[in-house]
Design an enzyme around this catalytic site. Structure first.
Site, PDB file in Angstrom:
ATOM      1  N   LYS A   1       2.100  -4.245   6.510  1.00 59.20           N
ATOM      2  CA  LYS A   1       2.506  -4.267   5.103  1.00 59.20           C
ATOM      3  C   LYS A   1       4.002  -3.950   4.967  1.00 59.20           C
ATOM      4  O   LYS A   1       4.683  -4.483   4.087  1.00 59.20           O
ATOM      5  CB  LYS A   1       1.692  -3.267   4.280  1.00 59.20           C
TER       6      LYS A   1
ATOM      7  N   SER B   1      -0.699   3.140  10.735  1.00 60.75           N
ATOM      8  CA  SER B   1      -1.561   2.280  11.571  1.00 60.75           C
ATOM      9  C   SER B   1      -0.855   0.931  11.719  1.00 60.75           C
ATOM     10  O   SER B   1       0.083   0.619  10.975  1.00 60.75           O
ATOM     11  CB  SER B   1      -2.926   2.057  10.907  1.00 60.75           C
TER      12      SER B   1
ATOM     13  N   TYR C   1      -2.078  -1.808  10.811  1.00 57.51           N
ATOM     14  CA  TYR C   1      -2.279  -2.492   9.523  1.00 57.51           C
ATOM     15  C   TYR C   1      -1.173  -2.086   8.542  1.00 57.51           C
ATOM     16  O   TYR C   1      -0.526  -2.944   7.927  1.00 57.51           O
ATOM     17  CB  TYR C   1      -3.664  -2.148   8.946  1.00 57.51           C
ATOM     18  N   HIS C   2      -0.973  -0.771   8.383  1.00 56.15           N
ATOM     19  CA  HIS C   2       0.045  -0.332   7.425  1.00 56.15           C
ATOM     20  C   HIS C   2       1.428  -0.861   7.819  1.00 56.15           C
ATOM     21  O   HIS C   2       2.246  -1.198   6.961  1.00 56.15           O
ATOM     22  CB  HIS C   2       0.045   1.193   7.316  1.00 56.15           C
TER      23      HIS C   2
ATOM     24  N   THR D   1       0.834  -1.201   0.000  1.00 55.76           N
ATOM     25  CA  THR D   1       0.000   0.000   0.000  1.00 55.76           C
ATOM     26  C   THR D   1       0.870   1.253   0.000  1.00 55.76           C
ATOM     27  O   THR D   1       1.967   1.258   0.568  1.00 55.76           O
ATOM     28  CB  THR D   1      -0.967   0.015   1.210  1.00 55.76           C
TER      29      THR D   1
HETATM   30  N1  LIG Z   1      -9.109  -1.644  -1.090  1.00 50.49           N
HETATM   31  C1  LIG Z   1      -8.160  -0.714  -1.144  1.00 50.49           C
HETATM   32  O1  LIG Z   1      -8.436   0.490  -1.309  1.00 50.49           O
HETATM   33  C2  LIG Z   1      -6.706  -1.120  -1.039  1.00 50.49           C
HETATM   34  C3  LIG Z   1      -5.731  -0.104  -1.125  1.00 50.49           C
HETATM   35  C4  LIG Z   1      -4.390  -0.450  -1.027  1.00 50.49           C
HETATM   36  C5  LIG Z   1      -4.021  -1.776  -0.845  1.00 50.49           C
HETATM   37  N2  LIG Z   1      -4.982  -2.736  -0.756  1.00 50.49           N
HETATM   38  C6  LIG Z   1      -4.526  -4.122  -0.545  1.00 50.49           C
HETATM   39  O2  LIG Z   1      -5.174  -4.997  -1.453  1.00 50.49           O
HETATM   40  C7  LIG Z   1      -5.460  -6.229  -0.806  1.00 50.49           C
HETATM   41  C8  LIG Z   1      -6.915  -6.574  -1.004  1.00 50.49           C
HETATM   42  O3  LIG Z   1      -7.741  -5.544  -0.452  1.00 50.49           O
HETATM   43  P1  LIG Z   1      -9.313  -5.639  -0.568  1.00 50.49           P
HETATM   44  O4  LIG Z   1      -9.843  -4.272  -0.453  1.00 50.49           O
HETATM   45  O5  LIG Z   1      -9.674  -6.487  -1.702  1.00 50.49           O
HETATM   46  O6  LIG Z   1      -9.640  -6.424   0.816  1.00 50.49           O
HETATM   47  P2  LIG Z   1     -10.837  -7.419   1.146  1.00 50.49           P
HETATM   48  O7  LIG Z   1     -10.964  -7.449   2.633  1.00 50.49           O
HETATM   49  O8  LIG Z   1     -12.055  -7.089   0.350  1.00 50.49           O
HETATM   50  O9  LIG Z   1     -10.275  -8.833   0.625  1.00 50.49           O
HETATM   51  C9  LIG Z   1      -9.242  -9.530   1.275  1.00 50.49           C
HETATM   52  C10 LIG Z   1      -9.556 -11.014   1.149  1.00 50.49           C
HETATM   53  O10 LIG Z   1      -8.489 -11.740   1.756  1.00 50.49           O
HETATM   54  C11 LIG Z   1      -9.028 -12.804   2.509  1.00 50.49           C
HETATM   55  N3  LIG Z   1      -8.072 -13.136   3.579  1.00 50.49           N
HETATM   56  C12 LIG Z   1      -7.670 -12.361   4.622  1.00 50.49           C
HETATM   57  N4  LIG Z   1      -6.796 -13.034   5.386  1.00 50.49           N
HETATM   58  C13 LIG Z   1      -6.631 -14.247   4.810  1.00 50.49           C
HETATM   59  C14 LIG Z   1      -5.848 -15.387   5.147  1.00 50.49           C
HETATM   60  N5  LIG Z   1      -5.076 -15.430   6.249  1.00 50.49           N
HETATM   61  N6  LIG Z   1      -5.898 -16.473   4.339  1.00 50.49           N
HETATM   62  C15 LIG Z   1      -6.691 -16.468   3.229  1.00 50.49           C
HETATM   63  N7  LIG Z   1      -7.467 -15.422   2.869  1.00 50.49           N
HETATM   64  C16 LIG Z   1      -7.421 -14.319   3.664  1.00 50.49           C
HETATM   65  C17 LIG Z   1     -10.362 -12.285   3.016  1.00 50.49           C
HETATM   66  O11 LIG Z   1     -11.287 -13.327   3.337  1.00 50.49           O
HETATM   67  C18 LIG Z   1     -10.846 -11.421   1.853  1.00 50.49           C
HETATM   68  O12 LIG Z   1     -11.690 -12.126   0.964  1.00 50.49           O
HETATM   69  C19 LIG Z   1      -5.053  -6.094   0.649  1.00 50.49           C
HETATM   70  O13 LIG Z   1      -3.802  -6.721   0.850  1.00 50.49           O
HETATM   71  C20 LIG Z   1      -4.920  -4.610   0.852  1.00 50.49           C
HETATM   72  O14 LIG Z   1      -3.923  -4.322   1.784  1.00 50.49           O
HETATM   73  C21 LIG Z   1      -6.319  -2.445  -0.846  1.00 50.49           C
END
Ligand SMILES: NC(=O)c1ccc[n+]([C@@H]2O[C@H](COP(=O)([O-])OP(=O)(O)OC[C@H]3O[C@@H](n4cnc5c(N)ncnc54)[C@H](O)[C@@H]3O)[C@@H](O)[C@H]2O)c1
Length: 389
Positions: free
Chosen positions: A185, A179, A181-182, A144
Site C-alpha cells: 500500500k 507487513s 501487504y502494508h 490503510t
Molecule cells: N477490511 C478492512 O478492514 C480494510 C481496512 C483498511 C483498508 N482496507 C482496504 O480496502 C480494500 C478492500 O478491502 P476488503 O476488506 O473489501 O477486501 P476484500 O478481499 O473483501 O475485497 C477485495 C476485492 O478485490 C478483488 N481483487 C483483488 N485483486 C484484484 C485484481 N488484481 N483485479 C481485480 N480485482 C481484484 C477481490 O476479488 C475482492 O473481491 C483493500 O484495498 C484494503 O487494503 C480494508
C-alpha cells in the site's frame, strides 16, 4: 456520477457499490473474483453465506430498479482493465481491488511476491489507463492506516511539515508498515503521488482504519445481498473475529499483551467516507490523503467491550492472551489525526452497545457455519507457516 468500483465483490466494495447505486449514481463493478478463489484454496469461508456476483446484481436490480454493470477482469491485465474502463467511461473510480490480508502476505515468499505484484501492478496499470484514456477521472484509492505504523509522534493526514537544519518543507509522512501487504500500500501511495505530480492526475488516498460490522441499509434489504463476514485467522479483522469467537464460546484471542492501538470504523462509515471523497474530488495534480477512521482502540479495549456485551446477552466470554504471531509493538504511543473527513461532513457511527449486540446476533444466527479450526492464527511473521508449505 459514473463510478466504477474496482474490487466491488469484496467486503468494502460490495457495500460501497450498493450505497452509491442507491444514491442515484451510475455504478459499475470490476472484480477478478480472485478473493473467492483464495477462500477455496485456504479452505475458509465467510460466516454469512454470500451469493455469486451475478445473482447479487440481478437481485439488486429486481429490488430497486438500479442496474450495475459487471466487468470480470484482473487489474493486472492492462488490456482487460483498459477495455472495461474505456467502455464504462467513469467520472471516478474507487479502487478496493487488492490482496488485503497482512497474514496472507506473510505466509511465505510466494504470497509476499503475489501480494506486491497484484497490488502494485494493478494500481500502476490503473494509473496508466487514467493518464492515457480518462485524464479527468478522479481516483479514490483505498490505502490503510497501517501504512504509517506506530511512530512515537502524532500521525498526520498524509503529510508532515519538517524543519531540518533551518529549512522547512512539507513531505509525505514517513511510513513504517508492519507487513508485506502494508508495504504494497505504501508503494501504491508513492506511485499515485508521483502520477499526480508528473501527469496532473487527481487522486484521493483514503488511509482506512480497521473496518468492523457487516450490515449496511442496502445489504440488509434481502438475504441475497448479504455482505461477507470473515472470522478466520487470515482475512478476519479483530472486532468481527472477537464477536464470532464470543458467539461460539471460543476465548477471545488477544495477540500478546493487547496494547496494540489502531484506528477503527463501522462499515456504514466506510461507504459514507468514500461517497464524501467522491462528492468533493481532489483537484487536478493533487494527491490528497484522508485518514479514514472514527475512533482509536487497543485490542484489550475491544476484548473488554465484547466481553461486556456478550455477558449481558448471557454468553460466557473469556479472554485469552495468545503468543503474538506478528512482530509489532504491544504497548506504544498512538495518536492519529482524522479531521478531514469530518470537515467534509462525516457523522460517525461510534462503536456502541447496539452495534456490538447486532454483530453478536449475526454471529449467533450463523454460528453453525463456524469452523473452529480456522480461528487460531496460522501465520507467523518470524517464519514461513508450516501448515501452508
Ligand atoms: N477490511 C478492512 O478492514 C480494510 C481496512 C483498511 C483498508 N482496507 C482496504 O480496502 C480494500 C478492500 O478491502 P476488503 O476488506 O473489501 O477486501 P476484500 O478481499 O473483501 O475485497 C477485495 C476485492 O478485490 C478483488 N481483487 C483483488 N485483486 C484484484 C485484481 N488484481 N483485479 C481485480 N480485482 C481484484 C477481490 O476479488 C475482492 O473481491 C483493500 O484495498 C484494503 O487494503 C480494508
Amino acid at each position: 456520477m459514473r463510478i466504477l468500483v474496482l474490487g466491488g465483490d469484496g467486503y468494502c466494495g460490495w457495500a460501497t457499490a450498493l450505497h452509491l447505486s442507491q444514491r442515484g449514481h451510475d455504478v459499475g463493478i470490476l472484480d477478478s473474483l480472485i478473493r473467492r478463489d483464495w477462500d477455496r484454496q485456504l479452505k475458509i469461508a465467510s460466516l454469512t453465506p454470500i451469493c455469486g456476483i451475478e445473482r447479487r446484481i440481478a437481485r439488486w436490480h429486481e429490488l430497486t430498479g438500479h442496474s450495475i454493470d459487471l466487468y470480470v477482469a484482473d487489474m493486472c491485465n492492462h488490456e482487460a482493465l483498459e477495455t472495461a474502463m474505456v467502455r464504462f467511461a467513469p467520472d471516478a473510480v474507487v479502487h478496493f481491488g487488492e490482496q488485503r490480508s497482512a497474514p496472507y502476505s506473510m505466509i511465505g515468499r510466494k504470497e509476499a511476491v503475489f501480494t506486491q505484484v497484484n497490488n502494485v501492478v494493478g494500481t500502476l496499470n490503473l494509473l496508466y489507463v487514467i493518464h492515457e484514456k480518462l485524464p479527468d477521472c478522479h481516483l479514490v484509492k483505498l490505502g490503510t492506516m497501517g501504512e504509517y505504523g506506530t511512530p512515537n509522534i502524532d500521525i498526520e493526514e498524509g503529510y508532515l511539515t519538517i524543519t531540518h537544519k533551518g529549512r522547512t518543507d512539507t513531505l509525505l509522512y514517513p511510513k513504517q508498515p508492519g507487513s508485506y501487504y502494508h508495504l504494497s500500500k505504501v508503494h501504491d501511495s508513492h506511485n499515485i503521488h508521483f502520477a499526480c505530480r508528473i501527469w496532473g492526475l487527481r487522486a484521493t488516498d483514503l488511509n482506512q482504519g480497521v473496518v468492523y460490522g457487516v450490515h449496511t441499509p442496502e445489504t440488509t434489504m434481502d438475504r441475497t445481498l448479504v455482505n461477507r463476514l470473515d472470522y478466520d485467522g487470515i482475512f478476519g479483522t479483530v472486532l468481527n473475529r472477537f464477536c464470532i469467537q464470543a458467539a461460539i464460546g471460543h476465548p477471545l484471542t488477544v495477540y500478546g499483551r493487547g496494547g496494540q492501538c489502531r484506528g477503527f470504523l463501522d462499515i456504514r462509515d466506510t461507504v459514507r467516507c468514500v461517497e464524501l471523497a467522491l462528492l468533493n474530488p481532489a483537484k487536478a495534480g493533487e494527491f490528497r490523503v484522508l485518514n479514514q477512521f472514527t475512533e482509536q482502540f487497543t485490542v484489550n479495549d475491544l476484548a473488554q467491550k465484547v466481553r461486556q456485551a456478550g455477558t449481558e446477552m448471557g454468553l460466557d466470554v473469556e479472554i485469552e492472551n495468545v503468543p503474538n504471531p506478528r512482530v509489532e509493538k504491544e504497548e506504544h504511543y498512538y495518536h492519529a489525526a482524522n479531521t478531514k473527513l469530518l470537515e467534509l461532513g462525516l457523522k460517525p457511527h461510534c462503536l456502541s452497545q447496539s452495534l456490538l449486540d447486532s454483530l453478536l446476533n449475526v454471529a449467533i444466527d450463523y454460528k453453525d457455519r463456524v469452523d473452529e479450526n480456522m480461528i487460531p492464527p496460522r501465520v507467523s511473521w518470524r517464519s514461513c507457516a508450516p501448515v501452508f508449505q
